[in-house]
Design an enzyme around this catalytic site. Sequence first.
Site, mmCIF file in Angstrom:
data_model
loop_
_atom_site.group_PDB
_atom_site.id
_atom_site.type_symbol
_atom_site.label_atom_id
_atom_site.label_comp_id
_atom_site.label_asym_id
_atom_site.label_seq_id
_atom_site.Cartn_x
_atom_site.Cartn_y
_atom_site.Cartn_z
ATOM 1 N N LEU A 38 34.958 -47.524 -4.298
ATOM 2 C CA LEU A 38 35.691 -48.002 -3.121
ATOM 3 C C LEU A 38 35.517 -49.526 -2.995
ATOM 4 N N CYS A 42 38.241 -57.082 -3.598
ATOM 5 C CA CYS A 42 37.242 -57.933 -2.952
ATOM 6 C C CYS A 42 35.819 -57.539 -3.346
ATOM 7 N N LYS A 51 30.916 -64.519 -5.310
ATOM 8 C CA LYS A 51 29.932 -65.198 -4.455
ATOM 9 C C LYS A 51 28.512 -64.993 -4.982
ATOM 10 N N SER A 145 46.612 -56.523 -4.532
ATOM 11 C CA SER A 145 47.324 -57.386 -5.481
ATOM 12 C C SER A 145 46.686 -57.306 -6.852
ATOM 13 N N GLY A 182 43.565 -73.687 -8.411
ATOM 14 C CA GLY A 182 43.509 -73.034 -7.100
ATOM 15 C C GLY A 182 42.084 -72.598 -6.817
ATOM 16 N N ASP A 313 47.067 -57.846 0.959
ATOM 17 C CA ASP A 313 47.675 -58.643 -0.122
ATOM 18 C C ASP A 313 49.059 -58.143 -0.524
ATOM 19 N N HIS A 445 20.632 -80.388 17.660
ATOM 20 C CA HIS A 445 20.245 -81.452 16.752
ATOM 21 C C HIS A 445 18.951 -81.067 16.064
HETATM 22 P P1 FAD Z 1 42.562 -54.875 -2.492
HETATM 23 O O1 FAD Z 1 41.205 -55.380 -2.183
HETATM 24 O O2 FAD Z 1 43.218 -55.407 -3.723
HETATM 25 O O3 FAD Z 1 42.445 -53.287 -2.571
HETATM 26 C C1 FAD Z 1 43.508 -52.500 -2.939
HETATM 27 C C2 FAD Z 1 42.984 -51.161 -3.388
HETATM 28 O O4 FAD Z 1 44.069 -50.271 -3.510
HETATM 29 C C3 FAD Z 1 42.305 -51.179 -4.756
HETATM 30 O O5 FAD Z 1 41.047 -50.576 -4.672
HETATM 31 C C4 FAD Z 1 43.239 -50.374 -5.647
HETATM 32 O O6 FAD Z 1 42.558 -49.643 -6.654
HETATM 33 C C5 FAD Z 1 43.874 -49.439 -4.635
HETATM 34 N N1 FAD Z 1 45.172 -48.899 -5.047
HETATM 35 C C6 FAD Z 1 46.269 -49.591 -5.481
HETATM 36 N N2 FAD Z 1 47.296 -48.749 -5.701
HETATM 37 C C7 FAD Z 1 46.836 -47.507 -5.411
HETATM 38 C C8 FAD Z 1 47.432 -46.220 -5.427
HETATM 39 N N3 FAD Z 1 48.713 -46.022 -5.772
HETATM 40 N N4 FAD Z 1 46.668 -45.169 -5.082
HETATM 41 C C9 FAD Z 1 45.363 -45.319 -4.721
HETATM 42 N N5 FAD Z 1 44.771 -46.517 -4.660
HETATM 43 C C10 FAD Z 1 45.492 -47.594 -4.996
HETATM 44 N N6 FAD Z 1 39.346 -63.393 -0.400
HETATM 45 C C11 FAD Z 1 38.579 -63.922 0.566
HETATM 46 O O7 FAD Z 1 38.942 -63.821 1.753
HETATM 47 N N7 FAD Z 1 37.401 -64.547 0.289
HETATM 48 C C12 FAD Z 1 36.962 -64.691 -0.980
HETATM 49 O O8 FAD Z 1 35.899 -65.265 -1.202
HETATM 50 C C13 FAD Z 1 37.753 -64.172 -2.022
HETATM 51 N N8 FAD Z 1 37.355 -64.279 -3.307
HETATM 52 C C14 FAD Z 1 38.128 -63.746 -4.298
HETATM 53 C C15 FAD Z 1 37.709 -63.910 -5.613
HETATM 54 C C16 FAD Z 1 38.465 -63.386 -6.644
HETATM 55 C C17 FAD Z 1 37.989 -63.559 -8.061
HETATM 56 C C18 FAD Z 1 39.658 -62.666 -6.354
HETATM 57 C C19 FAD Z 1 40.461 -62.056 -7.456
HETATM 58 C C20 FAD Z 1 40.087 -62.507 -5.044
HETATM 59 C C21 FAD Z 1 39.326 -63.065 -4.008
HETATM 60 N N9 FAD Z 1 39.719 -62.961 -2.685
HETATM 61 C C22 FAD Z 1 38.959 -63.512 -1.685
HETATM 62 C C23 FAD Z 1 40.954 -62.259 -2.298
HETATM 63 C C24 FAD Z 1 40.614 -60.842 -1.797
HETATM 64 O O9 FAD Z 1 39.951 -60.133 -2.812
HETATM 65 C C25 FAD Z 1 41.889 -60.117 -1.385
HETATM 66 O O10 FAD Z 1 42.599 -60.884 -0.448
HETATM 67 C C26 FAD Z 1 41.551 -58.766 -0.757
HETATM 68 O O11 FAD Z 1 40.821 -57.960 -1.648
HETATM 69 C C27 FAD Z 1 42.831 -58.042 -0.330
HETATM 70 O O12 FAD Z 1 42.490 -56.819 0.243
HETATM 71 P P2 FAD Z 1 43.477 -55.557 0.223
HETATM 72 O O13 FAD Z 1 42.775 -54.517 0.999
HETATM 73 O O14 FAD Z 1 44.819 -55.984 0.639
HETATM 74 O O15 FAD Z 1 43.599 -55.121 -1.299
HETATM 75 P P1 NAI Z 2 46.007 -69.949 -6.144
HETATM 76 O O1 NAI Z 2 47.343 -69.687 -5.634
HETATM 77 O O2 NAI Z 2 44.911 -70.348 -5.225
HETATM 78 O O3 NAI Z 2 46.068 -71.108 -7.242
HETATM 79 C C1 NAI Z 2 46.867 -71.014 -8.391
HETATM 80 C C2 NAI Z 2 47.053 -72.412 -8.946
HETATM 81 O O4 NAI Z 2 47.703 -72.309 -10.204
HETATM 82 C C3 NAI Z 2 47.943 -73.280 -8.060
HETATM 83 O O5 NAI Z 2 47.328 -74.531 -7.915
HETATM 84 C C4 NAI Z 2 49.248 -73.372 -8.855
HETATM 85 O O6 NAI Z 2 49.953 -74.561 -8.628
HETATM 86 C C5 NAI Z 2 48.712 -73.286 -10.275
HETATM 87 N N1 NAI Z 2 49.683 -72.822 -11.280
HETATM 88 C C6 NAI Z 2 50.626 -71.862 -11.147
HETATM 89 N N2 NAI Z 2 51.287 -71.695 -12.310
HETATM 90 C C7 NAI Z 2 50.722 -72.558 -13.199
HETATM 91 C C8 NAI Z 2 50.951 -72.847 -14.581
HETATM 92 N N3 NAI Z 2 51.875 -72.195 -15.283
HETATM 93 N N4 NAI Z 2 50.186 -73.798 -15.179
HETATM 94 C C9 NAI Z 2 49.218 -74.457 -14.465
HETATM 95 N N5 NAI Z 2 48.974 -74.217 -13.169
HETATM 96 C C10 NAI Z 2 49.697 -73.267 -12.548
HETATM 97 O O7 NAI Z 2 45.622 -68.654 -6.982
HETATM 98 P P2 NAI Z 2 44.265 -68.162 -7.625
HETATM 99 O O8 NAI Z 2 43.290 -69.275 -7.734
HETATM 100 O O9 NAI Z 2 44.664 -67.417 -8.844
HETATM 101 O O10 NAI Z 2 43.744 -67.146 -6.543
HETATM 102 C C11 NAI Z 2 44.536 -65.988 -6.186
HETATM 103 C C12 NAI Z 2 44.342 -65.602 -4.773
HETATM 104 O O11 NAI Z 2 43.034 -65.126 -4.539
HETATM 105 C C13 NAI Z 2 44.586 -66.761 -3.834
HETATM 106 O O12 NAI Z 2 45.695 -66.448 -3.041
HETATM 107 C C14 NAI Z 2 43.368 -66.866 -3.001
HETATM 108 O O13 NAI Z 2 43.688 -66.869 -1.651
HETATM 109 C C15 NAI Z 2 42.540 -65.635 -3.327
HETATM 110 N N6 NAI Z 2 41.178 -66.094 -3.500
HETATM 111 C C16 NAI Z 2 40.503 -66.520 -2.404
HETATM 112 C C17 NAI Z 2 39.234 -67.017 -2.514
HETATM 113 C C18 NAI Z 2 38.543 -67.513 -1.312
HETATM 114 O O14 NAI Z 2 39.011 -67.255 -0.215
HETATM 115 N N7 NAI Z 2 37.438 -68.209 -1.443
HETATM 116 C C19 NAI Z 2 38.542 -67.072 -3.794
HETATM 117 C C20 NAI Z 2 39.365 -66.641 -4.889
HETATM 118 C C21 NAI Z 2 40.617 -66.143 -4.719
#
Ligand code: FAD
Ligand code: NAI
Length: 466
Positions: A38, A42, A51, A145, A182, A313, A445
């Site tokens: 589960l 995230c 993290k 996503s 990004g 997402d 402070h």
């Molecule tokens: P998800 O977390 O993607 O969960 C969707 C779930 O649905 C999955 O478990 C999947 O298996 C399930 N599912 C899909 N289709 C089906 C189906 N047909 N039947 C049953 N189950 C299904 N966001 C932050 O706010 N802070 C961060 O620090 C951060 N760091 C990130 C780092 C990375 C490397 C990545 C990739 C993302 C990060 N994000 C961060 C983004 C964050 O992970 C997403 O915004 C968040 O997980 C979205 O939540 P969600 O519930 O919409 O979907």
């Molecule tokens: P992002 O949207 O943050 O960044 C993607 C970057 O790739 C952008 O700067 C874009 O201009 C660039 N790009 C797109 N096409 C390209 C190409 N062909 N060549 C070179 N550059 C290109 O997406 P990222 O970093 O993949 O993260 C995905 C999502 O996950 C984000 O929406 C973010 O919100 C979430 N996330 C959030 C975190 C947090 O809250 N700390 C940590 C990691 C992910």
Amino acid sequence: MATYDLVVIGTGPGGYVCAVRAAQLGMKVAVVEKNATLGGTCLNVGCMPSKALLHASEMFEEAGHSFAKMGVSVSAPKLDLPAMMNFKQQGIDGNVKGVEFLMKKNKIDVLKGAGKILGTGKVEVSADGKSQVIETKSIVIATGSDIARLKGIEIDETRIVSSTGALSLDKVPGKLLIVGAGVIGLELGSVWHRLGAEVVVVEFLDRILPGMDGEIAKQFQRILEKQGFAFKLSAKVTGVDTSGKTLKATIEPAAGGAAETLEADVVLVCIGRVPYTEGLGLKEAGVALDNRGRVQIDPHFATSVKGVYAIGDVVAGPMLAHKAEDEGVAVAEIIAGQAGHVNYDVIPGVVYTTPEVSSVGKTEEELKQAGVAYTVGKFPFTANGRSKVNQTTDGFVKILADAKTDRVLGVHIIGREAGEMIHEAAVLMEFGGSAEDLARTCHAHPTRSEAIKEAALAVGKRAIHM
Ligand code: FAD
Ligand code: NAI
């Protein structure tokens, strides 16, 4: 046939939080999850593992570079990467177990398998070649996503990786080429750079972190360059030759022109994420998507099919865990007949690098574009006592306030713990507060948060320590 008040498809932060809130409101709830564990992206391959590695790699870097100047003498730290990955996995397992506990505590049924919507009130759950149909009054799609792919560049999660592979490399790459400046590129680039990789980031646009305040992004880029990051802006990777021992990436100017080749041991593709709706049966069920493949919803999270809602997402808006969670709560309350609501003007965003970058509300560019008259108050951490004694003075606080009303419209911070500091600004903005309100709030402070108060004072041109 099992019947429920609510079936949530997906157990990421959107789905599991929605399920808990619905159960609190007295609904009989089931969640459907196709992954073995589960917690969604995230907990398994997103926020939490990244993290854990950011924390561990920061400690490694501090031990190597910062301890000595504080008079803490240690021998040079040695990297035990398998142990660091184990630390990461323990963190994942702990959080996943936490979600399992919450499901039990709230008497939520967990149905393992892929969910498919058959229409209003019917979900098919399939696993191991078997399927069952469950009936429910309401359905919430929270399927999240998936990584966006780059045409012609195949991700093998070993040498050409997405964030998922980059969270599990079995050795530190000598050279790491990152496509996309990004959030993922800068966070995971920081991890591997701290552990010893040479990092080059290729970004299509002429700036890093699109969407963040431009001044903040510019200064943050300079800080990262000082740390050793190299950036190639306004450039794109058009192909990666995998035939040799070392990868050869072809880089072209975004506007076209002569190509160059960069060698790398690992290429990380992180150019954004795309909504995940595969196998959900949306087309057949009549659930409409928008032009970017996201599930289309109205302001109450309702899709085009009665009784089917969507959050997180997979719908429009920032792809952030806390945005998904708040939508989960709101939709559960709406389904229960209450007035659930998300304030999209006050959703903080944090980049968990060192220093951190955090932001809430409007950027200067957005205010200019909207023609809003604003005043700016800024305060650097070089003038903040606590930052000075700790010798962590990179960054500044920037507050944007309405020129007429003084209402705070945006707050942007670069600095250590900026991700924790942003929330006083978020609370203030949620209550429609002014820069004057912040400036007159007593701050302890010595804290880094005093820089927020000083930036608020600077809006009225009366910062004390500058
Ligand atoms: P998800 O977390 O993607 O969960 C969707 C779930 O649905 C999955 O478990 C999947 O298996 C399930 N599912 C899909 N289709 C089906 C189906 N047909 N039947 C049953 N189950 C299904 N966001 C932050 O706010 N802070 C961060 O620090 C951060 N760091 C990130 C780092 C990375 C490397 C990545 C990739 C993302 C990060 N994000 C961060 C983004 C964050 O992970 C997403 O915004 C968040 O997980 C979205 O939540 P969600 O519930 O919409 O979907
Ligand atoms: P992002 O949207 O943050 O960044 C993607 C970057 O790739 C952008 O700067 C874009 O201009 C660039 N790009 C797109 N096409 C390209 C190409 N062909 N060549 C070179 N550059 C290109 O997406 P990222 O970093 O993949 O993260 C995905 C999502 O996950 C984000 O929406 C973010 O919100 C979430 N996330 C959030 C975190 C947090 O809250 N700390 C940590 C990691 C992910």
